[in-house]
Write a protein that holds these residues in place. Structure first.
Motif, PDB file in Angstrom:
ATOM      1  N   GLY A 159       0.820  -1.211   0.000  1.00  0.00           N
ATOM      2  CA  GLY A 159       0.000   0.000   0.000  1.00  0.00           C
ATOM      3  C   GLY A 159       0.851   1.257   0.000  1.00  0.00           C
ATOM      4  N   LEU A 160       1.927   1.247   0.797  1.00  0.00           N
ATOM      5  CA  LEU A 160       2.827   2.398   0.829  1.00  0.00           C
ATOM      6  C   LEU A 160       3.488   2.606  -0.528  1.00  0.00           C
ATOM      7  N   GLY A 161       3.910   1.512  -1.170  1.00  0.00           N
ATOM      8  CA  GLY A 161       4.568   1.622  -2.463  1.00  0.00           C
ATOM      9  C   GLY A 161       3.645   2.139  -3.551  1.00  0.00           C
ATOM     10  N   ILE A 162       2.390   1.689  -3.569  1.00  0.00           N
ATOM     11  CA  ILE A 162       1.437   2.166  -4.568  1.00  0.00           C
ATOM     12  C   ILE A 162       1.207   3.669  -4.405  1.00  0.00           C
ATOM     13  N   TRP A 163       1.115   4.117  -3.171  1.00  0.00           N
ATOM     14  CA  TRP A 163       0.932   5.550  -2.929  1.00  0.00           C
ATOM     15  C   TRP A 163       2.150   6.346  -3.393  1.00  0.00           C
ATOM     16  N   LEU A 164       3.350   5.826  -3.101  1.00  0.00           N
ATOM     17  CA  LEU A 164       4.567   6.510  -3.553  1.00  0.00           C
ATOM     18  C   LEU A 164       4.634   6.560  -5.082  1.00  0.00           C
ATOM     19  N   ALA A 165       4.242   5.458  -5.724  1.00  0.00           N
ATOM     20  CA  ALA A 165       4.249   5.434  -7.190  1.00  0.00           C
ATOM     21  C   ALA A 165       3.286   6.463  -7.767  1.00  0.00           C
ATOM     22  N   SER A 166       2.189   6.707  -7.073  1.00  0.00           N
ATOM     23  CA  SER A 166       1.221   7.697  -7.562  1.00  0.00           C
ATOM     24  C   SER A 166       1.762   9.118  -7.473  1.00  0.00           C
TER      25      SER A 166
END
Length: 258
Positions: A159-166
């Motif tokens: 979840g943290l990685g998806i947010w960072l990618a966004s």
């Protein structure tokens, strides 16, 4: 329908992973090399009584490092899939420009990508668990007891990685992710116990996500579960859910931009 569409994105990514299996295996290399170099080579020079937090017996330091590197494998699998691979697909390949002309929505794409990252983190942890069993560093009951903790840690990092990618706009932003991950691997409770730090620094390091996951893995291995670390890991999974919710909320702006 959101769940069905997300499942289709997840299934597509799993199929592509079987076609590019070398990409999947590449993420296993770093912790494995650290395990062989630091755990095996340096471990021979570490006295087993260097700290009360260290396990005792043969290959004590090797067993200590193994549980920490298992946590590193979970983090690597979830973070690399949710940042590098996701960013590559939507920013460089523009894979979803065609996909989104179908009934699939941008939100289902983001959730499907998060599911892929979550599964990759779990698989990396499970693979390292099998390696630990083959080296006799853990037994099968310990490995089975570790499995329920893997989804918590993997979900938080995914979840943290998806947010960072966004939030990323160029490939240079990926370097910022590595700038955080590498020091966390070195500073978290992977290669030495928390008691090696001064009190003030140790209190801060304790709450690093990787430290909490490594402490839980080590607690299962030694039979001394840290309830504070377990509660912190559960809270980190909730943070991952909040990050995923933020990424889903901006999915249209992220994937449908011109």
């Amino acid at each position: 329908m959101l769940a069905v569409h997300s499942w289709r994105v997840f299934r597509r990514n799993c199929y592509l992973s079987t076609r590019t299996w070398w990409v999947f295996l590449s993420g296993l290399v770093e912790p494995l090399l650290l395990f062989l170099s630091v755990g095996v080579v340096v471990g021979n020079a570490v006295h087993p009584d260097v700290s009360d937090a260290m396990p005792t017996g043969d290959h004590a330091y090797l067993r200590f490092v193994f549980s920490g590197l298992l946590a590193v494998g979970v983090m690597n699998g979830a973070i690399y899939e949710s940042t590098l691979n996701f960013f590559y697909r939507y920013h460089h390949l523009r894979s979803y420009d065609v996909v989104l002309t179908s009934p699939l929505t941008s939100r289902s794409v983001v959730i499907g990508e998060a599911m892929t990252a979550w599964l990759r983190g779990i698989l990396y942890g499970a693979i390292y668990g099998v390696i630990g069993c083959s080296f006799a560093l853990i037994n099968l009951p310990q490995f089975a007891a570790m499995l329920p903790w893997l989804p918590l840690g993997a979900f938080g990092f995914a979840g943290l990685g998806i947010w960072l990618a966004s939030l990323m706009r160029s490939w240079n932003d990926l370097e910022l992710v590595n700038l955080v991950m590498l020091p966390m691997v070195m500073l978290a409770c992977v290669f030495f116990p928390l008691s090696a730090y001064p009190q003030l620094i140790g209190d801060a390091v304790r709450w690093l996500p990787l430290s909490m996951l490594a402490t839980c893995m080590r607690g299962v291995q030694d039979g001394t579960m840290d309830r504070l670390a377990a509660a912190g890991l559960a809270a980190f999974a909730l943070v991952g859910m909040a990050c995923l919710w933020r990424a889903v909320a901006k999915a249209d702006r992220l994937l449908l931009r011109s």
